[in-house]
Design an enzyme around this catalytic site. Structure first.
Site, PDB file in Angstrom:
ATOM      1  N   GLU A  39       1.071  -1.101   0.026  1.00  0.00           N
ATOM      2  CA  GLU A  39       0.100   0.321   0.138  1.00  0.00           C
ATOM      3  C   GLU A  39       0.682   1.521  -0.099  1.00  0.00           C
ATOM      4  OE1 GLU A  39      -2.868  -0.708   2.833  1.00  0.00           O
ATOM      5  OE2 GLU A  39      -4.063  -1.403   2.028  1.00  0.00           O
ATOM      6  N   GLU A  45      -5.854  -8.158  -0.811  1.00  0.00           N
ATOM      7  CA  GLU A  45      -6.952  -7.690  -0.055  1.00  0.00           C
ATOM      8  C   GLU A  45      -8.502  -7.284  -0.158  1.00  0.00           C
ATOM      9  OE1 GLU A  45      -5.122  -5.287   3.323  1.00  0.00           O
ATOM     10  OE2 GLU A  45      -2.633  -5.862   2.728  1.00  0.00           O
TER      11      GLU A  45
HETATM   12  P1  P53 Z   1      -7.109  -2.739   9.328  1.00  0.00           P
HETATM   13  C1  P53 Z   1      -6.254   2.142   5.684  1.00  0.00           C
HETATM   14  C2  P53 Z   1      -6.982   2.264   4.459  1.00  0.00           C
HETATM   15  C3  P53 Z   1      -7.207   0.728   3.854  1.00  0.00           C
HETATM   16  C4  P53 Z   1      -6.372  -0.467   4.108  1.00  0.00           C
HETATM   17  O1  P53 Z   1      -6.370  -2.145   7.707  1.00  0.00           O
HETATM   18  C5  P53 Z   1      -5.416  -0.480   4.786  1.00  0.00           C
HETATM   19  C6  P53 Z   1      -5.610   0.986   5.809  1.00  0.00           C
HETATM   20  C7  P53 Z   1      -4.664   1.168   7.080  1.00  0.00           C
HETATM   21  O2  P53 Z   1      -5.191   0.943   7.888  1.00  0.00           O
HETATM   22  O3  P53 Z   1      -4.277  -1.342   5.590  1.00  0.00           O
HETATM   23  C8  P53 Z   1      -4.479  -2.430   5.736  1.00  0.00           C
HETATM   24  O4  P53 Z   1      -6.439  -3.497   9.911  1.00  0.00           O
HETATM   25  C9  P53 Z   1      -3.319  -3.220   5.503  1.00  0.00           C
HETATM   26  C10 P53 Z   1      -3.358  -4.472   6.314  1.00  0.00           C
HETATM   27  C11 P53 Z   1      -4.103  -3.642   7.004  1.00  0.00           C
HETATM   28  C12 P53 Z   1      -5.704  -3.624   6.499  1.00  0.00           C
HETATM   29  O5  P53 Z   1      -5.548  -3.118   5.150  1.00  0.00           O
HETATM   30  O6  P53 Z   1      -6.054  -1.264  10.094  1.00  0.00           O
HETATM   31  O7  P53 Z   1      -2.275  -3.474   4.472  1.00  0.00           O
HETATM   32  O8  P53 Z   1      -1.849  -4.526   7.307  1.00  0.00           O
HETATM   33  O9  P53 Z   1      -4.335  -4.528   8.590  1.00  0.00           O
HETATM   34  C13 P53 Z   1      -7.200  -4.072   7.604  1.00  0.00           C
HETATM   35  O10 P53 Z   1      -8.223  -2.208  10.097  1.00  0.00           O
END
Ligand code: P53
Length: 476
Positions: free
Chosen positions: A176, A374
């Site tokens: 990201e 993801e």
């Molecule tokens: P969490 C922000 C927006 C979209 C994805 O996020 C993001 C974030 C950062 O928070 O992160 C990704 O755990 C990232 C993972 C993360 C996952 O999305 O904040 O690649 O490490 O855990 C979900 O709910």
């Protein structure tokens, strides 16, 4: 005929710092994730000056995957995973980041982990840098504001490409990388780039400089991978939150276009090997003088990625306002709620159609194979008295997204390599540091305060996803 090719890569995704724990084991160094405390929705994680006794650092133990990975991979195999996306903690291989020689105990850990995956027919898909760079590189060098980090990263990449080339084919460089487009907050600059800003510092050009060095490092890593073994495939990794105009007013449309430019130019550089003209003109307008050399431009051109990995959780919306005549995008101010979609408990807008839109957007722009690395639903799970978790809301979210993904492939002709839902086993949230924000098919008995047995148990979504993989999403 479901529409997904027979070798479609179904799997799950995690990141080292969010599940491994073992933060001081096997010679591991301190990473940026190790100095972040737990926050909550609306409460930012605190970034401390080193590790301070008495504070709650959820990544130190995480879910103890470091010691339990065999049990967890067995459960992934039971679900039928074809692949497993994780990252290599840079600090296990180079504990400080600037050493000349790697740490053998760390290298051995990933040999064992990848062997365990392969034993179950699960192909590892590996991110090199997922919010876990060595903290020493922050304190000694100022993070990615320093050009020296390019060499450190490329050394790390070369070591792991060489070591695992016969175990890992699919790689991604920076997770990201475009989160830092939101440079107004402290989280993304620190987790992406190890940036700590001085009070009053003009943050924006520093972000562009750091991102530039990362993009050069990424391109040099791609080149290195090809030299080591041309069979390796190296992708980028982009956080895709498509930005819609709130209305069809022409200025709203232009505002949305500018917003997309500011968040997704990173992909242009990764894929095309050069900066888009709109960004160069923006640098000139803002008077940003960045250190971008002729050699850098050559490196970028020679290190274009093989595929685009991206995360998709939500879409955004934006609007033109009278106080912003240039229609400049400021992620901390320019986003507005979309009245047509629901939100998660953490305020993330739920928009399955946005995934189909995103797949088409990437495909139209770049015509490179896409990999959804993801996607998922962070929610509060309730365990029944018999230990089960009836996470129908998660099944509904994922099913709706997979349906849209299928339309993108079958109806729109997008080339999609695979799908690895996020946090296939409950882990520490990146954004908040909570355990309570759960994504998994597998429940982990651990709470925000660190209590719990760490025992694993399948949720309702476990057998649902098993069936999705088994039928190649024929019936949803
Ligand atoms: P969490 C922000 C927006 C979209 C994805 O996020 C993001 C974030 C950062 O928070 O992160 C990704 O755990 C990232 C993972 C993360 C996952 O999305 O904040 O690649 O490490 O855990 C979900 O709910």
């Amino acid at each position: 005929m479901s529409g997904f090719k027979a070798d479609f890569m179904w799997g799950g995704a995690v990141a080292a710092h969010q599940l491994e724990g073992g933060w001081r084991e096997g010679g591991k160094g301190i990473s940026v994730a190790d100095v972040m405390t737990a926050g909550a929705h609306g409460v930012a994680r605190e970034i401390t000056d080193g590790v301070i006794a008495g504070k709650n650092y959820p990544n130190h133990e995480a879910i103890d995957f470091y010691h339990r990975y065999k049990e967890d991979i067995k459960l992934f195999a039971e679900m039928g995973f074809k692949c497993f996306r994780t990252s290599i903690a840079w600090t296990r291989i180079f504990p400080l980041g600037d050493e000349a020689q790697p740490n053998e105990a760390g290298l051995q850990f990933y040999d064992d982990l990848f062997d365990e995956c392969l034993k179950h027919g699960i192909e590892p898909v590996i991110t090199l840098s997922h919010f876990e760079m060595p903290y020493h590189l922050v304190t000694e060098y100022g993070g990615w504001r320093n050009r020296k980090l390019i060499d450190f990263f490329v050394r790390f990449a070369g070591v792991v490409f060489t070591r695992y080339q016969h175990k890992v084919k699919y790689w991604m460089t920076f997770n990201e990388i475009n989160n830092q487009a939101n440079y107004h907050e402290d989280f993304a600059p620190f987790t992406n780039s190890g940036l700590k800003y001085q009070p009053g510092e003009d943050r924006e050009p520093v972000m562009y400089q750091a991102a530039h060095y990362e993009l050069v490092a990424s391109a040099l890593a791609v080149k290195t991978a090809r030299e080591i073994n041309p069979a390796l495939q190296v992708g980028c990794m982009i956080a895709m939150c498509p930005i819609y105009p709130l209305t069809c007013a022409p200025d709203d449309m232009m505002m949305a276009m500018n917003a997309m430019h500011r968040r997704y130019w990173f992909t242009d550089v990764h894929v095309r090997g050069r900066y888009p003209q709109h960004l160069l003109n923006y640098f000139a307008r803002r008077g940003f003088e960045l250190d971008i050399t002729k050699e850098d431009r050559q490196a970028l051109a020679l290190g274009c990625v093989d595929y685009i990995g991206f995360s998709y959780y939500m879409s955004f919306a934006t609007q033109a306002t009278a106080d912003n005549p240039q229609l400049d995008y400021d992620e901390s101010k320019s986003l507005v709620p979309n009245p047509y979609v629901q939100k998660s408990d953490w305020g993330w807008q739920i928009d399955p159609v946005g995934l189909r839109y995103s797949l088409n957007w990437f495909w139209d722009h770049y015509q490179l194979p896409l990999f959804i690395v993801e996607n998922g639903f962070g929610a509060i799970d309730v365990r029944e008295s018999d230990g089960t978790v009836n996470d129908q809301y998660r099944i509904d979210y994922l099913a709706a997204h997979i349906r849209e993904m299928k339309k993108a492939v079958v109806e729109d002709g997008v080339e999609l390599m695979g799908y690895t839902p996020w946090g296939c086993i409950d882990l520490v949230s990146a954004g908040t540091g909570e355990m309570k924000k759960r994504y998994g098919f597998i429940y982990v008995d651990k709470n925000n305060d660190g209590s719990g047995t760490l025992a694993r148990s399948p949720k309702k979504s476990f057998s649902w996803y098993q069936n999705v993989i088994q039928t190649n999403a024929e019936y949803l």
